[in-house]
Enzyme design. Structure first.
Site, PDB file in Angstrom:
ATOM      1  N   GLY A 170       0.828  -1.194   0.000  1.00 27.66           N
ATOM      2  CA  GLY A 170       0.000   0.000   0.000  1.00 27.66           C
ATOM      3  C   GLY A 170       0.866   1.247   0.000  1.00 27.66           C
ATOM      4  O   GLY A 170       2.064   1.197   0.283  1.00 27.66           O
ATOM      5  N   CYS A 171       0.239   2.370  -0.305  1.00 30.54           N
ATOM      6  CA  CYS A 171       0.998   3.622  -0.415  1.00 30.54           C
ATOM      7  C   CYS A 171       1.505   4.074   0.947  1.00 30.54           C
ATOM      8  O   CYS A 171       2.697   4.354   1.112  1.00 30.54           O
ATOM      9  CB  CYS A 171       0.157   4.705  -1.081  1.00 30.54           C
ATOM     10  SG  CYS A 171      -1.531   4.841  -0.474  1.00 30.54           S
ATOM     11  N   TYR A 172       0.619   4.154   1.941  1.00 32.50           N
ATOM     12  CA  TYR A 172       1.078   4.556   3.272  1.00 32.50           C
ATOM     13  C   TYR A 172       2.166   3.611   3.782  1.00 32.50           C
ATOM     14  O   TYR A 172       3.226   4.065   4.240  1.00 32.50           O
ATOM     15  CB  TYR A 172      -0.086   4.592   4.264  1.00 32.50           C
ATOM     16  CG  TYR A 172      -1.061   5.737   4.094  1.00 32.50           C
ATOM     17  CD1 TYR A 172      -0.654   7.058   4.261  1.00 32.50           C
ATOM     18  CD2 TYR A 172      -2.395   5.509   3.775  1.00 32.50           C
ATOM     19  CE1 TYR A 172      -1.544   8.111   4.116  1.00 32.50           C
ATOM     20  CE2 TYR A 172      -3.300   6.559   3.623  1.00 32.50           C
ATOM     21  CZ  TYR A 172      -2.871   7.858   3.800  1.00 32.50           C
ATOM     22  OH  TYR A 172      -3.752   8.894   3.661  1.00 32.50           O
ATOM     23  N   SER A 204       5.567   4.373   2.278  1.00 27.82           N
ATOM     24  CA  SER A 204       6.224   5.600   2.759  1.00 27.82           C
ATOM     25  C   SER A 204       6.726   5.459   4.191  1.00 27.82           C
ATOM     26  O   SER A 204       7.644   6.153   4.605  1.00 27.82           O
ATOM     27  CB  SER A 204       5.257   6.787   2.676  1.00 27.82           C
ATOM     28  OG  SER A 204       4.240   6.684   3.667  1.00 27.82           O
TER      29      SER A 204
END
Lengths: 360, 360, 360, 360
Positions: D163-165, D168
Site C-alpha cells: 500500500g501507499c502509506y 512511505s
C-alpha cells in the site's frame, strides 16, 4: 545518483538561464535523452550553486554547477537553450560563438519588425552596435513553430522558439487560414493559462493566496503575444490580420487552452474545417485532432509535448469554435525547443519527448 | 450553540432541498438575518437527519430536522426557497398552498416558452393536470434578475430565480442592448465557472482528481442556459437574438466570469458603453462598475452577493470586451434568491446579504 | 458604495499595517460592526493609496486613504489594531498615546521572557530607550487567548494577540493540562497550515506554482511559535513543558489543523478528556467540541471565528489524539483580535464575528 | 498515433482493472517500456470501450479494447498487473493460469494472517474452496516492498504490492528498527495523502468542492493500512509493534508524506540514524536520503518513482522526526508494481521508470 558519465553524450548542451521554470523543464526532458548531455549551465544570481539546491526535484540528475553567463566557456558546448529574459537575451546571443546551434525561448527574435518589438516590449536597442547587429541576427532567426516551419528549422542556426499562447493559437488557425476556410475578420481568441507561464520571479500577484480559487483576465488586448500571433496569422493569410486576444490566468500550474471563435468563409462547412485539420496533422506525432465532438482538456496533455485540438459548430450559423490545448511549459516552451533542436541536429524529432501526459 | 429562540423570527422560512450546496448557502445567508427564520427543511434522501450531520460547518446553527417534502407542513411557513432539481420542482410547486411566497432556484419556471423548456431539458410534462397547470404557474412566475426586474419582483408570488451564467451575462448586456449600443449579431460569450455550480451529486467528472490543475469547455453551444440567456437578451432587444455561448469548468469551488465580445453599434464609443453601465448601476448596492481599466476578478466577489463588471476596448476597431464576475452560489443562486424574497416581503433588499467578499 | 456616514461609529478604529492579509481581514470583519468604524489606516509602502486599489474586493467599503504611520494622527482614534511586522511593532507601539486600547497581532509582546524573544526572533533591542521601555510594556501586555484569559483581557490596555498555531494548540491542551489529565512529556504536535499565514510578501517559496499540488514540513522543531506554545502550556502545568512541534504548509489559502498526540495520565480515560473539554467550552460561542467520533475539518470553519475540536482514542493504549481546526486568519489572527477588542471595550464579544463558515 | 507494432514486445502484459487510476498509471509507465507491451486489458463496467474513451490523455497509445475479465484470454499473456478492488481480487487471482507472473496492487495478499485480513477488511471468505485456496496463495505471495525484499521478489510468482502509506512508512523505519536504533514503543505516524489514492469512484466526499481548500484526518487509528504497517515493522523488530497512525487527506491529486515521530534507543544519536539510512539506501536508484537539513517535499517526487527521506532532531531530547515522501500512484502503487515485475522477469529494475519528477 546517476553516474557522472551520464552527460558524456554526443551533443554537449549549454543551458542559459537554468534557474527558471523553462530551464528546469529542459533538464527534465533531457534526463532521458540518449544523445544530448548538459555540460554547461548558467544562472547569474545562482552562480556557484547546484541545480539540486535550486530545484530539489533535480537532485538525482548529475549536472554541472551553475556559473555566471559571463564566466561560461562556450567553446566546450555544441548547442544552447537560451532561457533568459527578453532584452538580456539579445546581448547574450549576439556575443555567442558562431558554431553554436541556438534555441532561444525568449521573445527577442520572434518579431520580424524591430519597430513592433520596440513598441510592445517597451525598450529600444540602446547600444549602437546592438542596433547594427540585431537586425542581422533577426534575419538569421527562424521562427520555430515546428509543425508549420519544420523545413526551415532543419537548416537554422538560431531558432526563435514561439510563445505559449501563439503556439496554441497558430497550430489550429494557420492551416485553416492558408486553406482560405475562415474569414480574416473578427477572429476572437479567449485564452486561459496556468500560472507557471509567469515564471519563478517573486511577485505578489502570483502568490498562491492571490491565484488559487479565482480567475481573471489580464493584459486585455495588450498582451505582448499579440504581435507574434498576428505576424503568424498574417503570414498565413498573406494580408494583415488583427485579432481580438484576451488571456486569462487560471488557478493551475500548467496548461493552456485557446478557445477561438471564427467565421467560416462563404460556402465552407464544419466538415471542411475538420478535414483540413485532419489532413494537416494526421502524420504528426505531437498534434492530435480529436474525434468529432470530443472536447480537448488541458488535463489530457499535462507534462507532455502534445497539442490536442478540435473544432465545433457554433450556435450562430456560419461560425465555428476551435479549441486547442497544450502544456505551456512543454509544447508551449521547453518541449518545442527540444523538438526544434532535435531537428536542427538531425535526430528523431521525438527524442526525449516521450513523456506521456500525467493524469490524474 | 445559538439559542433555539433564534429562528422565532417575523417570517417563517421553508427550505426545500436543503442538502445541496444552494440549500446550505441559504442557511449561511439567513444565519444573521434579523427577520427570516428557517422553521422547515426538506431533503428526501436525508430525511430524519440534522443539517449539521450533512453539512458539519452548520452545526452551530439551530435548525429544524430535515423531513421528506411529502411530510412537510407548509401551513406553518410563510415563504419557501425551493432548491430542488428541475423537473421535480414543477410537481412540488404546483402543490404548494397559495399563501406562500416562493423563490424557485431551479430552471423550471425560467422559460416563457414551454416548448423550448421541453427541448432543452429533455422532458415533456407527462401528467395531464401538470400540463394544464404548468402554463398557468408559468404566467404567474416572475423572472427574478433583481436589478432588471425589481418592480415585478415586488408583487410576485413565485420567482423564477435566474441561472448563474444568465445572471453574469444579462446584467451587463441588457442595459447595453436596451440602449441600442451594441449589435445583436455575433455576441460571443466565453464563460468560466467554478465547479460548485455542478452541485453535490457524486459524479466522476467532478472529483478533485478530475478537476484540479486543468480546465475544459463543456456543453459547447448546447448548455441549458442558452435559451434563458437568449430569452433575456431578446426581450431587451425586442427581437430574437442568438448568441454564441461556451462555458468552461475551472479548478475552483466558487466564482464565475463571463468574457463577452460584442460589436458596438454604428457611431457608438467605448465611453458610451461605460456611461450607460454607470448610469444603470450607480445606485445599485450589489452591481459595481469598476473604475476604467480595472479588471474584475472572481476573487473580488467570493462569498458575496456582488457583481463586478467593466468594459474594455477591443483591438479590433468597433468591438468591445465586457467582463463580469459573480459568486455563482450567491448572486448566481442563493444570494439573489434572498435579495428577491427580501423585496417580495418588503424588507431592505440587502438584509442578510452583508457578507463581504472573502479574500484571500 | 456605502455611505461615508458608515464609519461614524461609537468607536474610532486605527488600523496599522492595513495592506497585509490580516489588515484586510480586520476590514472585512468590521464592515458590519455596528460600533467600530475605521477612521485611520496606515501602510507605509502604500501611503496615499486607497484600500480598494490594494485590495479590490474592498472597493465597496468607505475607508480612509492609507497614510504612513509616521503621519498618523492618533489623537483622533480610540483603539488600534496593529498588523505590523515583529520588530517594527515594538518601536511603533511604545510611541503610541496612552489613551489608546491596542490589539497587537505581531509576536512582539507575546513572550514574557525577553531573552527568549531575542533568541527566537534573532534581534536584540538595539535602542537603549527601547531596552528600558520594552519590559515595561511587556509587563503591561495581556496574552489574549480569549477563552483562556478573558478576565485579564477585560482590563487590558495592550493585548498580545496569539499566533495562529499557538491558538489551535493551546485551546485544547490548556484545559487538559490544567486538569492534570495528560502527561507533560512527549507531547507531539503535527500542525498543518494554509499559506495565507505567510502573508502577502512576494516570496518565491509562496508562489502558486511552488505551493499547489504538494506539501512539506518547514521550520522542523525551530518554528518561532515554539516558545509561545511552550510558555502557554508551561503556565497551565506550572512547570516547564517542552513540545515536539512540526508545522506543514498545505496547498490551501486558509485553514489550520493541529493533530496532537498525547499520553493520558495514569488512570485517565478518553471519557475524562472528552468531558473536560465539554465542560471547558460548553458555554463558549466560538469553541466547539464536536460529537464523539466526528472529525473536525478546516473546511468547517473557513472564514469564521470558530475553533472546532475533538479527541480520539489512539491505537496505542494510554494515548489520545486531539484534533483542532481554525481559520488561521480569523480565530488565528484578526477574528480573535476583534473578539478581544470587543471585550476590552465592553461590547458583546461576538459583535462583527457572525460570519458563518464559507462552505463549499 | 503510435504504430500498432508498438505493443509487440518481448513480454505480453495483461492489465486487470484498467479503468482506475492505478491502471492508467501502469499504461503511462509502460508507454516507453522497451520490453513490456500491453496486449490484454480488462474493465468490467467499461468492457468494449477503448482506453482513450475512458482516459482521453491515453488516446495516443495503441492499446487493446477493454474486455470483461471473464472474457479475457490469459493464455496469450505472460504477466499481469492486477488493479482490482480487494475482495474481488482473490476470486480472480486464484483462477488465473499458473504460468503467469502476477503483481497484485490490491490488499488481498498483503497480510500473512487471514484473521487479521477479515477483521480489517470486514469480509470473510464466503466460498469454501476460496477458504482452502486462499491461504495457499497467501503463502505463495511475496510482499513486494522492493528495496527491502528484492531477493524474494526475484523468484516470486505472485507479488502483493504494498500500500501507499505502508511504503512511505516502512522504507525509513525498517532499516532503523532492524539496526535497533529506535524504540518499538510510541511510534507516532502522521501521514498526509493526495486524493488520487481514493480512486476514481464517484463519491461525494471526493468531489472537488469537498476537498479543495481544506484538510482533514480520516480513519483515525482505524485505517486499513494499520495491520500492513505493523506486520512490516514487527517483522523487522522480530516482536510485535503497535503504531499510532493517523492519515490526513490533502487538497492535492498526487503525493504522500509521512511525518514519523520516534524515540531513539538508549545511546543512539541523530548521526547514527542518518548514517544507517545512508548505508541502507546509498546504492538505491529510487530511494534518496537528502543532505542533512534538507526537507523532502512531495513536489520533489511528483510523477516519479522516487522516495525522498530525511531525519531531523526533535526538540525533545532523545527523539527524532523522520520525513518521507512519495508519489502515491507511482512508488506507492503502479511504479513499485512495475519495479517488481522488472525484477521478476530479469529486466533492469528501472526500465520504464525513468520519468523524472514533474515540477512545477
Amino acid at each position: 545518483m546517476q553516474s557522472s558519465e551520464k552527460n558524456k553524450k554526443e551533443v554537449r548542451i549549454g543551458l542559459l538561464g537554468a534557474s527558471g521554470y523553462t530551464g528546469a523543464e529542459i533538464v527534465r526532458l533531457l534526463a532521458n535523452h540518449p544523445y544530448f548531455g548538459i555540460t554547461l549551465m548558467t544562472a547569474d544570481r545562482k552562480a556557484g550553486q547546484s541545480m539540486g539546491s535550486v530545484f530539489p526535484h533535480l537532485i538525482t540528475q548529475d549536472l554541472p554547477t551553475m556559473v555566471s553567463v559571463k564566466d561560461a566557456d562556450f567553446s566546450s558546448v555544441d548547442a544552447v537553450f537560451c532561457c533568459l529574459p527578453h532584452g538580456t537575451t539579445q546581448d547574450i546571443i549576439k556575443g555567442l560563438p558562431r558554431h553554436l546551434k541556438i534555441v532561444d525561448l525568449s521573445a527577442d527574435f520572434r518579431l520580424r519588425d524591430i519597430a513592433e518589438y520596440e513598441e510592445w516590449y517597451g525598450q529600444p536597442h540602446s547600444a549602437s552596435d546592438l542596433q547594427l547587429v540585431f537586425p542581422i541576427i533577426q534575419k538569421e532567426a527562424v521562427y520555430g513553430l515546428t509543425e508549420i516551419s519544420r523545413e526551415d528549422v532543419k537548416n537554422a542556426r538560431l531558432i526563435a522558439n514561439p510563445g505559449c499562447y501563439p503556439t496554441s493559437i497558430q497550430l489550429p488557425l494557420v492551416p485553416l487560414i492558408k486553406a482560405k476556410l475562415i474569414e480574416h475578420r473578427n477572429i476572437i481568441i479567449d485564452s486561459k493559462s496556468g500560472v507557471s507561464g509567469a515564471g519563478r520571479g517573486a511577485k505578489e500577484a502570483n502568490l498562491y493566496s492571490e491565484i488559487a480559487e479565482g480567475i481573471y483576465s489580464y493584459g486585455v488586448t495588450k498582451h505582448r503575444h499579440v504581435p507574434e500571433i498576428e505576424q503568424g496569422l498574417s503570414d498565413a493569410a498573406q494580408s494583415k490580420i488583427n485579432v481580438s486576444f484576451t488571456p486569462h490566468l487560471m488557478p493551475m500550474i500548467r496548461g493552456m487552452q485557446s478557445t477561438i471563435y471564427v467565421e467560416m468563409s462563404q460556402g465552407v462547412t464544419m466538415e471542411d474545417l475538420y478535414q483540413q485539420l485532419r489532413k494537416s496533422y494526421e502524420d504528426e506525432e505531437f498534434v492530435k485532432l480529436l474525434d468529432k465532438g470530443v472536447v480537448p482538456r488541458t488535463h489530457n496533455v499535462r507534462g507532455s509535448n502534445y497539442c490536442f485540438m478540435n473544432v465545433f459548430p457554433d450556435r450562430i450559423p456560419g461560425r465555428a469554435i476551435i479549441i486547442s490545448v497544450i502544456d505551456n511549459l512543454v509544447k508551449g516552451a521547453s518541449g518545442q525547443a527540444l523538438q526544434n533542436l532535435n531537428i536542427m541536429l538531425g535526430y528523431p524529432e521525438n527524442t526525449g519527448l516521450l513523456y506521456q501526459p500525467l493524469f490524474p
